[in-house]
Write an enzyme that holds these catalytic residues in place. Structure first.
Site, PDB file in Angstrom:
ATOM      1  N   ASP A   1       0.821  -1.212   0.000  1.00  0.00           N
ATOM      2  CA  ASP A   1       0.000   0.000   0.000  1.00  0.00           C
ATOM      3  C   ASP A   1       0.855   1.263   0.000  1.00  0.00           C
ATOM      4  OD1 ASP A   1      -2.193  -1.655   0.201  1.00  0.00           O
ATOM      5  OD2 ASP A   1      -2.694  -1.117   2.274  1.00  0.00           O
TER       6      ASP A   1
ATOM      7  N   LYS B   1      -6.589  -6.895   1.278  1.00  0.00           N
ATOM      8  CA  LYS B   1      -7.647  -7.286   2.215  1.00  0.00           C
ATOM      9  C   LYS B   1      -7.346  -8.633   2.861  1.00  0.00           C
ATOM     10  CE  LYS B   1     -11.060  -4.535  -0.247  1.00  0.00           C
ATOM     11  NZ  LYS B   1     -10.857  -3.336   0.572  1.00  0.00           N
ATOM     12  N   GLY B   2      -6.820  -9.572   2.087  1.00  0.00           N
ATOM     13  CA  GLY B   2      -6.515 -10.891   2.644  1.00  0.00           C
ATOM     14  C   GLY B   2      -5.452 -10.805   3.723  1.00  0.00           C
ATOM     15  N   ALA B   3      -4.354 -10.113   3.416  1.00  0.00           N
ATOM     16  CA  ALA B   3      -3.254 -10.001   4.376  1.00  0.00           C
ATOM     17  C   ALA B   3      -3.689  -9.226   5.616  1.00  0.00           C
ATOM     18  CB  ALA B   3      -2.058  -9.324   3.705  1.00  0.00           C
ATOM     19  N   ASN B   4      -4.441  -8.156   5.416  1.00  0.00           N
ATOM     20  CA  ASN B   4      -4.916  -7.391   6.585  1.00  0.00           C
ATOM     21  C   ASN B   4      -5.795  -8.266   7.479  1.00  0.00           C
ATOM     22  OD1 ASN B   4      -3.697  -5.146   5.431  1.00  0.00           O
ATOM     23  ND2 ASN B   4      -5.596  -4.328   4.582  1.00  0.00           N
TER      24      ASN B   4
ATOM     25  N   ASN C   1     -20.463  -4.915   3.488  1.00  0.00           N
ATOM     26  CA  ASN C   1     -20.820  -3.621   4.065  1.00  0.00           C
ATOM     27  C   ASN C   1     -22.059  -3.123   3.328  1.00  0.00           C
ATOM     28  OD1 ASN C   1     -19.988  -2.527   1.629  1.00  0.00           O
ATOM     29  ND2 ASN C   1     -18.034  -1.755   2.416  1.00  0.00           N
TER      30      ASN C   1
ATOM     31  N   GLY D   1     -20.875   0.303   9.397  1.00  0.00           N
ATOM     32  CA  GLY D   1     -19.901   1.296   9.859  1.00  0.00           C
ATOM     33  C   GLY D   1     -20.239   1.772  11.260  1.00  0.00           C
TER      34      GLY D   1
ATOM     35  N   GLY E   1     -12.917  -2.815   7.755  1.00  0.00           N
ATOM     36  CA  GLY E   1     -13.661  -4.018   7.373  1.00  0.00           C
ATOM     37  C   GLY E   1     -12.783  -5.256   7.468  1.00  0.00           C
ATOM     38  N   ASP E   2     -11.509  -5.085   7.173  1.00  0.00           N
ATOM     39  CA  ASP E   2     -10.581  -6.225   7.250  1.00  0.00           C
ATOM     40  C   ASP E   2     -10.384  -6.660   8.702  1.00  0.00           C
ATOM     41  OD1 ASP E   2     -10.329  -5.933   4.522  1.00  0.00           O
ATOM     42  OD2 ASP E   2      -8.534  -4.692   4.676  1.00  0.00           O
TER      43      ASP E   2
HETATM   44  O1  RIB Z   1      -9.224  -2.849   2.852  1.00  0.00           O
HETATM   45  C1  RIB Z   1      -8.045  -2.109   2.711  1.00  0.00           C
HETATM   46  C2  RIB Z   1      -7.133  -2.742   1.689  1.00  0.00           C
HETATM   47  O2  RIB Z   1      -7.761  -2.682   0.421  1.00  0.00           O
HETATM   48  C3  RIB Z   1      -5.811  -2.069   1.510  1.00  0.00           C
HETATM   49  O3  RIB Z   1      -4.804  -2.593   2.334  1.00  0.00           O
HETATM   50  C4  RIB Z   1      -5.525  -2.234   0.020  1.00  0.00           C
HETATM   51  O4  RIB Z   1      -4.395  -2.969  -0.259  1.00  0.00           O
HETATM   52  C5  RIB Z   1      -6.782  -2.839  -0.573  1.00  0.00           C
HETATM   53  O5  RIB Z   1      -6.643  -4.189  -0.786  1.00  0.00           O
END
Ligand code: RIB
Length: 313
Positions: free
Chosen positions: A14, A41-44, A186, A224, A254-255
């Site tokens: 990012d 989103k997956g990693a987060n 959402n 939210g 959301g993640d």
């Molecule tokens: O939800 C946020 C994420 O969306 C960010 O980290 C970005 O990489 C996108 O995937």
């Protein structure tokens, strides 16, 4: 059997720009701050899950063979995520995202999928044993639809709990709903999935009913700052959000919600208790910058829940 969580999805690098307001077409604006961070989103979700449970958390995804991949994988490992099933593609770069965050904490995100677009149904089949040893499987839509479908189908065949976070909405995502145990859109995504207006609790109730009719076993619509609506085959329950004094950055909220939800379900919580845990985690995440470094630890979430009455909106 490790009874942990498996997060299948995206890894991005990012680039984050803090701006006074989000730009309009043809407008060039200055950024007051710039930073880079691991994302996707997956990693987060994997990182948020790993700090919210003591159980094993695995991630299945794809990166390139570049410095962005090293940066993101090192971060995931530092958060206790098993990255040994993230494949390194020779032919594609690691995914990237450009994130603008305005003075109110609202965001605008552009994603270049890179290697995330190269995660295939064959990769899912190859990971059969990992699916078999996991308890909860969590997907988003930053991977190809056919890959997400393969993932949900494999989870269903093995009797696992499959969560589909339909973010960002992709045309055709409705076809995935019959394979989802829990779908977590959402408001925007719920509206896109159902064609209904989801701007308040009443709209969310109608959309949740429609999601179940489309085949999802259970639905959680996140609203939210206005809380969450949880719909099962037998009941629909509205949960207010936790009160937040100052919003710094909503990207990744959301993640964090989905990662914490998966963590609580792995730990044996009921759907309603897991939703409350996720809601508390997400409310804490918006008070910190970046989409990846904002997830609270399990003890912090539990401490906030303990003050629930005082902190509800
Ligand atoms: O939800 C946020 C994420 O969306 C960010 O980290 C970005 O990489 C996108 O995937």
């Amino acid at each position: 059997m490790d009874k942990g969580a498996l997060i299948v999805g995206s890894v991005n690098h990012d680039a984050i720009y803090n701006v006074e307001h989000l730009p309009k077409p043809h407008e060039t604006i200055p950024a007051s701050h710039y930073a880079t961070a691991p994302g996707g989103k997956g990693a987060n979700q994997a990182a948020a899950c790993a700090v919210a449970t003591e159980r094993p958390v695995h991630m299945l995804g794809a990166v390139g063979q570049d410095m962005h991949a090293q940066f993101c994988l090192a971060y995931l490992e530092s958060q206790r995520v098993d990255v040994s099933n993230i494949v390194a593609r020779e032919d594609l770069p690691t995914g990237t995202a450009c994130i603008l965050v305005d003075a109110e904490g609202d965001n605008l995100i552009i994603v270049a999928a890179g290697a995330n677009g190269g995660l295939t149904p064959a990769d899912i089949a190859d990971a059969h044993d990992l699916f078999a040893q996991s308890e909860v499987i969590l997907n988003q839509l930053e991977s190809p639809l056919e890959t997400v479908r393969a993932c949900l189908a494999q989870a269903r065949a093995l009797g696992k709990t499959a969560i589909l976070n339909p973010a960002p909405y992709l045309s055709g995502a409705q076809a995935l709903l019959p394979l989802a145990d829990i779908v977590t859109p959402n408001q925007t995504e719920a509206s896109a999935l159902t064609g209904l207006n989801v701007s308040d609790e009443e709209g969310a109730r109608k959309a949740a009913k429609a999601l179940l009719e489309q085949g999802a076993r259970e639905a959680i619509i996140t609203l939210g700052a206005n809380g969450s609506l949880v719909a099962t085959q037998t009941q629909t329950v509205y949960l207010p959000a936790y009160r937040v004094a100052t919003v710094i950055d909503t990207s990744g909220a959301g993640d964090v919600y989905n990662g914490a939800l998966a963590a609580a379900l792995c730990d044996g919580a009921s759907l309603l208790d897991a939703t409350d845990f996720a809601s508390a985690a997400a409310s804490m995440s918006v008070q910190k910058p970046t989409a990846s470094h904002c997830a609270p630890a399990r003890e912090e979430i539990i401490a906030l829940q303990a003050t629930k009455a005082a902190n509800r909106r």
